[in-house]
Design a protein around this motif. Structure first.
Motif: not given
Ligand SMILES: [Zn+2]
Length: 201
Positions: A160, A165, A181-182, A185
């Motif tokens: 990430c 993170c 990662c998401s 984030c």
């Protein structure tokens, strides 16, 4: 042990375990200091609770009961730190080189197991069905990441890009390379960049 997951499910288990062992984990209880090297060895005091790691294994198909000791988790933590090098590698050749390093230094040789007839026959890179958890994590993860790299001809995952993170992620499917990662984030970093731009305007 249940080890007859699909390659993708096995790689997803790797990501969940690496993140629970060395990243933010599911709960985000271990904030990383901004600017710290994401591939660096975490402080020993941050080795997570064995019950939390057992829950990740159970959620990814390991049959109950899963009983892990603090030593098991310390060995899994060491394996996860080494696996992070594959996710941190900048590009396909670097990811292959990182995997070759792991395959040459602890994982392998390749063998087949049916766990005494309890599962379908499937490949293993750990030395024995009763191998320690750290050896199992390294072997099972190397196997899944190697096949993903082979199949997709791209790095199997990444780190990430958010400095807050420490999570790793899989790169499955096509499309442009992922940075975060998401969605959480990605949104946080977009808001932060917007604030920085507003300050300097
Ligand atoms: Zn992230």
């Amino acid at each position: 042990m249940e080890h007859s997951l699909s390659v993708r499910a096995s790689a997803e288990r790797t990501v969940a375990l690496v993140n629970a062992l060395t990243g933010q984990g599911d709960t985000g209880t271990r904030p990383a200091s901004p600017g710290s090297d994401p591939a660096s060895v975490p402080h020993p005091a941050s080795v997570p609770d064995p019950d939390a790691i057992a829950r990740v294994l159970l959620a990814h198909g390991e049959p109950a009961p899963v009983e892990l000791t603090v030593d098991d988790v310390a060995e899994m933590n060491a394996a996860a730190v080494r696996l992070r090098e594959v996710f941190a590698a900048p590009g396909l050749a670097a990811a292959a080189t990182a995997l070759n390093r792991l395959l040459g230094g602890g994982a392998g040789p390749l063998r087949l197991s049916s766990h005494g007839g309890r599962t379908a026959w499937h490949p293993h890179l750990d030395s024995d069905d009763e191998a320690p958890w750290g050896e199992w994590l390294l072997g099972a993860s190397c196997l899944a990441l190697t096949v993903l790299l082979w199949d997709h001809q791209r790095p199997p995952g990444g780190l990430c890009a958010s400095p807050a993170c420490r999570n790793v992620f899989l790169t499955l499917g096509g499309g442009p390379p992922r940075r975060y990662c998401s969605r959480r984030c990605a949104t946080r970093e977009r808001v932060a960049a917007h604030r920085r731009a507003a300050r300097t305007a």
